[in-house]
Design a protein around this motif. Structure first.
Motif, mmCIF file in Angstrom:
data_model
loop_
_atom_site.group_PDB
_atom_site.id
_atom_site.type_symbol
_atom_site.label_atom_id
_atom_site.label_comp_id
_atom_site.label_asym_id
_atom_site.label_seq_id
_atom_site.Cartn_x
_atom_site.Cartn_y
_atom_site.Cartn_z
ATOM 1 N N SER A 157 19.703 44.544 46.398
ATOM 2 C CA SER A 157 19.165 44.273 47.739
ATOM 3 C C SER A 157 17.716 44.718 47.839
ATOM 4 O O SER A 157 16.872 44.002 48.396
ATOM 5 N N VAL A 159 16.785 37.848 55.567
ATOM 6 C CA VAL A 159 15.349 37.635 55.747
ATOM 7 C C VAL A 159 15.082 36.219 56.258
ATOM 8 O O VAL A 159 14.266 36.009 57.162
ATOM 9 N N GLY A 171 10.566 40.283 54.563
ATOM 10 C CA GLY A 171 10.881 40.657 53.191
ATOM 11 C C GLY A 171 10.434 42.078 52.885
ATOM 12 O O GLY A 171 11.168 42.857 52.267
ATOM 13 N N GLY A 220 14.221 42.245 48.192
ATOM 14 C CA GLY A 220 13.220 42.342 49.239
ATOM 15 C C GLY A 220 11.810 42.082 48.719
ATOM 16 O O GLY A 220 10.942 41.627 49.465
ATOM 17 N N ALA A 233 12.798 44.404 54.665
ATOM 18 C CA ALA A 233 14.085 44.541 53.969
ATOM 19 C C ALA A 233 13.966 45.506 52.791
ATOM 20 O O ALA A 233 14.860 46.328 52.555
ATOM 21 N N MET A 234 12.865 45.390 52.059
ATOM 22 C CA MET A 234 12.645 46.294 50.938
ATOM 23 C C MET A 234 12.555 47.742 51.421
ATOM 24 O O MET A 234 13.174 48.654 50.848
ATOM 25 N N THR A 269 20.529 39.793 51.209
ATOM 26 C CA THR A 269 19.144 40.058 51.606
ATOM 27 C C THR A 269 18.380 38.773 51.861
ATOM 28 O O THR A 269 17.655 38.647 52.855
#
Length: 470
Positions: free
Chosen positions: A63, A125, A364, A67, A367-368, A121
């Motif tokens: 995951s 996104v 993105g 990202g 998310a990372m 993920t």
């Protein structure tokens, strides 16, 4: 350029989005059911806590790494197709696991962990980036509330039913149910006549358009996000605070099983089930209240509201670990859910003010950061709880989130006061690839002018906007 919707276009877009939200809730139920089933299945096959931990770590790692490329992928590819493909891939993976010989299933588990981490993920996104284009920017708060409501219900249903499904029907049935939920979500989304991208979008110098995205590396994708966020430091600060909040979330997720075993050694699952059920009720109450407000108010949810929500949420989780009396404990869990649900909507809605060409990169990058905070927090908290009490660990990590949120809030207040007599300047979210500059010395607000298609209310000259206020 503003694209005009036909008559009843706004209501039709929200109707389509409700169907999308139902499909998303169904697949979320399967994901939460599968989260329990796969972890238990990994331990069942390997008999090793280490191997089970590696399986969970691989899922989180996939995951996090996704990202890095998700922003580029959803900026380059059709977002609807990305979501349909992600759901379909996860369904196929579950079917393969079920049909595979028992001797190979332990090996396949690592592939499943990677696939679920990557696809979850990418889908998240793509969806969060698409909402302003699906329903229009003026409806995004209501849409976010619908999504979070569905996910909260799915989480409670998934966790609550996992034990029953596995105990009565077995792991195979759990995996088949999960595959069916993904198939349902994919078919449901595929049939909806929705657009997930602004058709007038053009590539930008930062490589955020389709042509630029095709040429960029993983590092280039992050640089694209950072170039935009440099021009919008408030969004960058919110992402940083969200990452720290991930450490706090990890602390109470690791600590709750330990606390449950202390409170009720004979049936620790009972306390956890009760806590998360009350939490979910609070989250749903917050989401419905925000949706109601968004439908009737012309005010916005801004970054100050996000900071206040983060502070209240962290305080509530700390109080929950002080083992308060039953009634007060219920109120604390309810407050934690209310603040958590509100904060999620505020955060997502604020990031969605980014222009369409940069929005995928921003989500993105987010998310990372969120996966890094949560994954890193899981490792640190698990280690610390070998030496410290759950309350101490939760207080440290949620306390850090509170301190940073207070600092962030103080900066926002000081900058607002520093505007002097000029008054607030609210930049309209851009409809092109240009970054939205923040006003000198000020804080950008979420505005009520839609970046998406003109609604029928606009045509009628009505002034009511569907933007939540706080």
């Amino acid at each position: 350029m503003r694209v005009t919707k036909p008559a009843n276009g706004a209501s039709r877009a929200m109707r389509h989005f409700r169907f999308l939200a139902v499909g998303n809730a169904v697949s979320s139920y399967g994901s939460y059911l599968n989260m329990v089933a796969l972890n238990l299945f990994a331990y069942h096959l390997t008999g090793s806590a280490l191997q089970t931990g590696l399986f969970m770590a691989l899922r989180l790692g996939a995951s996090f790494l996704t990202g890095l490329l998700a922003g580029s992928a959803v900026s380059r590819l059709d977002r609807k197709r990305v979501m349909v493909t992600a759901d379909s891939t996860q369904a196929v993976a579950m079917v393969v696991l079920v049909l595979a010989p028992v001797a190979t299933q332990s090996t396949l588990l690592y592939g499943i962990a990677t696939i679920t981490g990557v696809c979850a993920t990418l889908s998240s996104v793509a969806l969060r980036s698409s909402i302003p284009e699906i329903v229009g920017a003026d409806q995004r708060v209501r849409a976010n509330a619908l999504l979070v409501t569905g996910r909260s219900l799915a989480m409670v249903a998934g966790f609550a039913s996992a034990g029953l499904v596995i105990a009565t029907l077995g792991y195979t049935a759990a995996f088949i149910i999960n595959a069916v939920t993904f198939v349902f979500a994919a078919l449901n989304l595929a049939r909806l006549p929705i657009s997930t991208r602004r058709h007038t979008a053009t590539p930008t110098d930062g490589g955020a358009g389709e042509a630029g995205a095709k040429r960029e590396s993983l590092l280039g994708a992050q640089l694209t996000a950072l170039r935009f966020l440099k021009a919008a430091p408030i969004l960058l600060a919110m992402i940083g605070l969200r990452a720290i909040d991930g450490f706090g979330s990890a602390s109470h997720n690791v600590g709750l099983p330990v606390l449950s075993s202390t409170i009720d050694p004979g049936n620790p699952a009972a306390f956890m089930s009760q806590f998360w059920t009350v939490w979910a009720i609070g989250s749903i109450l917050a989401q419905r209240a925000v949706a109601w407000w968004a439908k009737r108010s012309d005010r916005s949810i801004n970054e100050r509201a996000f900071a206040v929500g983060a502070i209240v949420m962290s305080l509530a989780f700390i109080l929950a670990f002080t083992t308060p009396p039953l009634l007060f404990g219920i109120l604390v869990a309810l407050l934690a859910g209310i603040a958590d649900g509100f904060t999620e909507i505020a955060y997502t809605s604020r990031l969605q003010t980014a222009p369409d060409e940069q929005r995928g990169y921003v989500f993105g990058f987010s998310a990372m950061a969120e996966n890094f905070g949560f994954g890193g927090g899981m490792v640190l908290c698990a280690a610390l709880m070998e030496r410290m009490s759950p309350l101490a660990v939760v207080a440290i990590f949620h306390g850090l989130a509170i301190v940073l949120a207070l600092a962030f809030l103080a900066v926002l207040v000081l900058r607002r006061r520093g505007r002097g007599s000029e008054g607030p300047t609210e930049p309209e979210p851009a409809t092109t690839g240009a970054p939205v500059p923040e006003p000198a010395g000020g804080v950008p607000e979420v505005v009520n002018r839609p970046t998406g298609p003109t609604t029928e209310r606009d045509k009628a000259g009505m002034t009511e906007h569907s933007e939540a206020g706080t």
